[in-house]
Design a protein around this motif. Structure first.
Motif, PDB file in Angstrom:
ATOM      1  N   SER A 127      -6.821   6.213  -4.010  1.00 58.39           N
ATOM      2  CA  SER A 127      -7.072   7.460  -4.724  1.00 58.39           C
ATOM      3  C   SER A 127      -8.529   7.883  -4.566  1.00 58.39           C
ATOM      4  CB  SER A 127      -6.753   7.271  -6.206  1.00 58.39           C
ATOM      5  OG  SER A 127      -7.691   6.372  -6.780  1.00 58.39           O
ATOM      6  N   LYS A 128      -8.811   9.108  -5.000  1.00 62.27           N
ATOM      7  CA  LYS A 128     -10.188   9.595  -4.989  1.00 62.27           C
ATOM      8  C   LYS A 128     -11.046   8.757  -5.936  1.00 62.27           C
ATOM      9  CE  LYS A 128      -9.101  14.408  -3.811  1.00 62.27           C
ATOM     10  NZ  LYS A 128      -9.180  15.831  -4.266  1.00 62.27           N
ATOM     11  N   THR A 129     -10.422   8.235  -6.978  1.00 63.42           N
ATOM     12  CA  THR A 129     -11.150   7.377  -7.919  1.00 63.42           C
ATOM     13  C   THR A 129     -11.674   6.135  -7.211  1.00 63.42           C
ATOM     14  OG1 THR A 129      -9.748   8.145  -9.735  1.00 63.42           O
ATOM     15  CG2 THR A 129     -11.004   6.111 -10.095  1.00 63.42           C
ATOM     16  N   PHE A 130     -10.815   5.499  -6.394  1.00 62.77           N
ATOM     17  CA  PHE A 130     -11.246   4.315  -5.638  1.00 62.77           C
ATOM     18  C   PHE A 130     -12.352   4.674  -4.659  1.00 62.77           C
ATOM     19  CE2 PHE A 130     -11.027   1.637  -1.854  1.00 62.77           C
ATOM     20  CZ  PHE A 130     -11.194   0.380  -2.411  1.00 62.77           C
ATOM     21  N   LEU A 131     -12.174   5.764  -3.924  1.00 60.34           N
ATOM     22  CA  LEU A 131     -13.161   6.158  -2.925  1.00 60.34           C
ATOM     23  C   LEU A 131     -14.477   6.569  -3.556  1.00 60.34           C
ATOM     24  CD1 LEU A 131     -10.833   8.193  -0.534  1.00 60.34           C
ATOM     25  CD2 LEU A 131     -11.631   5.835  -0.269  1.00 60.34           C
ATOM     26  N   GLY A 132     -14.444   6.878  -4.861  1.00 59.29           N
ATOM     27  CA  GLY A 132     -15.667   7.239  -5.565  1.00 59.29           C
ATOM     28  C   GLY A 132     -16.409   6.052  -6.151  1.00 59.29           C
ATOM     29  N   LEU A 133     -15.802   4.866  -6.049  1.00 58.63           N
ATOM     30  CA  LEU A 133     -16.453   3.660  -6.558  1.00 58.63           C
ATOM     31  C   LEU A 133     -17.660   3.286  -5.702  1.00 58.63           C
ATOM     32  CD1 LEU A 133     -13.358   1.369  -7.256  1.00 58.63           C
ATOM     33  CD2 LEU A 133     -14.770   2.507  -8.985  1.00 58.63           C
ATOM     34  N   PRO A 134     -18.611   2.561  -6.267  1.00 58.90           N
ATOM     35  CA  PRO A 134     -19.708   2.030  -5.445  1.00 58.90           C
ATOM     36  C   PRO A 134     -19.143   1.169  -4.313  1.00 58.90           C
ATOM     37  CG  PRO A 134     -20.184   1.765  -7.777  1.00 58.90           C
ATOM     38  CD  PRO A 134     -18.753   2.219  -7.697  1.00 58.90           C
ATOM     39  N   ALA A 135     -19.818   1.168  -3.196  1.00 61.17           N
ATOM     40  CA  ALA A 135     -19.317   0.463  -2.011  1.00 61.17           C
ATOM     41  C   ALA A 135     -19.056  -1.009  -2.277  1.00 61.17           C
ATOM     42  CB  ALA A 135     -20.303   0.619  -0.858  1.00 61.17           C
ATOM     43  N   GLU A 136     -19.947  -1.652  -3.053  1.00 63.43           N
ATOM     44  CA  GLU A 136     -19.777  -3.087  -3.285  1.00 63.43           C
ATOM     45  C   GLU A 136     -18.522  -3.384  -4.098  1.00 63.43           C
ATOM     46  OE1 GLU A 136     -22.911  -1.534  -6.254  1.00 63.43           O
ATOM     47  OE2 GLU A 136     -22.377  -1.286  -4.130  1.00 63.43           O
ATOM     48  N   LYS A 137     -18.131  -2.472  -4.998  1.00 57.76           N
ATOM     49  CA  LYS A 137     -16.914  -2.684  -5.780  1.00 57.76           C
ATOM     50  C   LYS A 137     -15.679  -2.465  -4.920  1.00 57.76           C
ATOM     51  CE  LYS A 137     -14.850  -1.941 -10.297  1.00 57.76           C
ATOM     52  NZ  LYS A 137     -15.022  -1.365 -11.644  1.00 57.76           N
ATOM     53  N   GLN A 138     -15.728  -1.478  -4.032  1.00 60.20           N
ATOM     54  CA  GLN A 138     -14.621  -1.269  -3.103  1.00 60.20           C
ATOM     55  C   GLN A 138     -14.424  -2.520  -2.242  1.00 60.20           C
ATOM     56  OE1 GLN A 138     -14.516   2.366  -0.792  1.00 60.20           O
ATOM     57  NE2 GLN A 138     -15.719   3.468  -2.319  1.00 60.20           N
ATOM     58  N   VAL A 139     -15.526  -3.039  -1.736  1.00 59.02           N
ATOM     59  CA  VAL A 139     -15.464  -4.224  -0.871  1.00 59.02           C
ATOM     60  C   VAL A 139     -14.864  -5.402  -1.629  1.00 59.02           C
ATOM     61  CG1 VAL A 139     -16.857  -5.956   0.330  1.00 59.02           C
ATOM     62  CG2 VAL A 139     -17.352  -3.522   0.633  1.00 59.02           C
ATOM     63  N   LYS A 140     -15.239  -5.577  -2.895  1.00 61.48           N
ATOM     64  CA  LYS A 140     -14.734  -6.697  -3.686  1.00 61.48           C
ATOM     65  C   LYS A 140     -13.221  -6.598  -3.891  1.00 61.48           C
ATOM     66  CE  LYS A 140     -15.423  -9.215  -8.019  1.00 61.48           C
ATOM     67  NZ  LYS A 140     -16.196  -9.293  -9.292  1.00 61.48           N
ATOM     68  N   ILE A 141     -12.727  -5.383  -4.155  1.00 61.24           N
ATOM     69  CA  ILE A 141     -11.294  -5.199  -4.380  1.00 61.24           C
ATOM     70  C   ILE A 141     -10.510  -5.444  -3.095  1.00 61.24           C
ATOM     71  CG2 ILE A 141      -9.530  -3.495  -4.971  1.00 61.24           C
ATOM     72  CD1 ILE A 141     -11.643  -2.241  -6.879  1.00 61.24           C
ATOM     73  N   ILE A 142     -10.998  -4.922  -1.984  1.00 57.40           N
ATOM     74  CA  ILE A 142     -10.309  -5.117  -0.701  1.00 57.40           C
ATOM     75  C   ILE A 142     -10.378  -6.580  -0.278  1.00 57.40           C
ATOM     76  CG2 ILE A 142     -10.307  -4.500   1.743  1.00 57.40           C
ATOM     77  CD1 ILE A 142      -9.228  -2.369  -0.238  1.00 57.40           C
ATOM     78  N   ALA A 143     -11.512  -7.233  -0.552  1.00 60.84           N
ATOM     79  CA  ALA A 143     -11.630  -8.660  -0.232  1.00 60.84           C
ATOM     80  C   ALA A 143     -10.627  -9.474  -1.048  1.00 60.84           C
ATOM     81  CB  ALA A 143     -13.053  -9.146  -0.501  1.00 60.84           C
ATOM     82  N   ALA A 144     -10.393  -9.066  -2.291  1.00 62.31           N
ATOM     83  CA  ALA A 144      -9.414  -9.752  -3.134  1.00 62.31           C
ATOM     84  C   ALA A 144      -8.012  -9.592  -2.562  1.00 62.31           C
ATOM     85  CB  ALA A 144      -9.476  -9.199  -4.554  1.00 62.31           C
ATOM     86  N   ALA A 145      -7.689  -8.378  -2.096  1.00 61.71           N
ATOM     87  CA  ALA A 145      -6.379  -8.148  -1.482  1.00 61.71           C
ATOM     88  C   ALA A 145      -6.244  -8.954  -0.201  1.00 61.71           C
ATOM     89  CB  ALA A 145      -6.194  -6.660  -1.205  1.00 61.71           C
ATOM     90  N   ARG A 146      -7.312  -8.998   0.585  1.00 57.48           N
ATOM     91  CA  ARG A 146      -7.285  -9.768   1.835  1.00 57.48           C
ATOM     92  C   ARG A 146      -7.026 -11.243   1.546  1.00 57.48           C
ATOM     93  NH1 ARG A 146     -11.094  -7.603   4.389  1.00 57.48           N
ATOM     94  NH2 ARG A 146     -10.363  -7.190   6.495  1.00 57.48           N
ATOM     95  N   GLU A 147      -7.683 -11.775   0.516  1.00 49.81           N
ATOM     96  CA  GLU A 147      -7.484 -13.194   0.165  1.00 49.81           C
ATOM     97  C   GLU A 147      -6.072 -13.435  -0.343  1.00 49.81           C
ATOM     98  OE1 GLU A 147      -9.371 -16.682  -2.741  1.00 49.81           O
ATOM     99  OE2 GLU A 147     -10.386 -14.745  -2.508  1.00 49.81           O
ATOM    100  N   ALA A 148      -5.567 -12.544  -1.185  1.00 48.03           N
ATOM    101  CA  ALA A 148      -4.225 -12.713  -1.744  1.00 48.03           C
ATOM    102  C   ALA A 148      -3.163 -12.716  -0.654  1.00 48.03           C
ATOM    103  CB  ALA A 148      -3.943 -11.603  -2.756  1.00 48.03           C
ATOM    104  N   PHE A 149      -3.268 -11.777   0.283  1.00 48.99           N
ATOM    105  CA  PHE A 149      -2.267 -11.683   1.345  1.00 48.99           C
ATOM    106  C   PHE A 149      -2.473 -12.729   2.438  1.00 48.99           C
ATOM    107  CE2 PHE A 149      -2.075  -7.184  -0.277  1.00 48.99           C
ATOM    108  CZ  PHE A 149      -0.777  -7.262  -0.758  1.00 48.99           C
TER     109      PHE A 149
END
Length: 226
Positions: A3-25
């Motif tokens: 969403s636009k909300t995610f894309l509006g997050l600070p870059a480091e928070k976006q990276v942390k969330i995607i890194a969490a998904a990468r680890e989970a999968f």
């Protein structure tokens, strides 16, 4: 897509969330991963997750987009270097993919992706490139910008297909390559069938050669009716 909300997050928070998904999968196949797994690793509330992504599938395919874009760039570059020879470009790209898969830190993630990818999953990926007219069911329809660029770069003098037939052929080749990667990972898990990347490259090239040139002896085929 996020969403636009995610894309509006600070870059480091976006990276942390995607890194969490990468680890989970990476830890488990798609069917076994839950949103709870992802939000625990990302350290975010469940409500925040749904502000960023619609569901588990949404973040999963967003994660795949990075690898898909790399593949698209590699195939495009190889097609240019091979002066429009589509089958040579697919062969070289597959060889490069296996080398990458044997060394990348995302090997477990990609193994889980390809091992669990069924027909529905492949269609889900492909439909992001092919836009299907409703009356054509699952047949490829209009091409995306990238698919059209592949078509434009292809030397049709080497092919026995028309411009209109190219869409279906490319659809089949992309599916064939994805399924070949899945079979490679399956072979790696079976100690009795374990194959080196070099041996599997040879097997892929053999099947690709059958696709390109056919398996019937000269003059043994049946003429297609006009």
């Amino acid at each position: 897509m996020p969403s636009k909300t995610f894309l509006g997050l600070p870059a480091e928070k976006q990276v942390k969330i995607i890194a969490a998904a990468r680890e989970a999968f990476s830890q488990a196949p798609y069917s076994e991963v839950t949103i709870t797994d992802i939000i625990k690793l990302a350290e975010i509330p469940r409500g925040s997750f749904y502000q960023y992504f619609k569901d588990k599938e949404d973040i999963y395919f967003y994660l795949l987009e990075t690898f898909r874009q790399d593949f698209k760039d590699i195939l495009s570059n190889n097609l240019q270097e091979q002066q429009g020879d589509l089958f040579a470009a697919f062969s070289i790209t597959f060889h490069e993919m296996l080398k990458f898969l044997s060394t990348t830190i995302d090997r477990r993630l990609l193994q889980n992706i390809f091992m669990e990818m069924d027909y529905r999953g492949y269609q889900h990926l492909l439909k992001r490139e092919f836009h299907h007219p409703h009356h054509q069911g699952h047949e490829p329809g209009h091409l995306s910008e990238w698919q059209q660029s592949i078509k434009d770069q292809t030397d049709f003098s080497k092919l026995r297909v028309s411009q209109d037939e190219f869409d279906l052929m490319l659809h089949m080749l992309l599916g064939f390559m994805g399924q070949s990667v899945a079979r490679y990972f399956m072979a790696q898990r079976d100690p009795e069938r374990k194959m080196t990347p070099e041996l599997y490259e040879h097997k892929f090239d053999l099947l690709l050669d059958w696709f390109e040139h056919g398996v019937l002896k000269e003059n043994a085929g049946r003429e297609l009716n006009a």
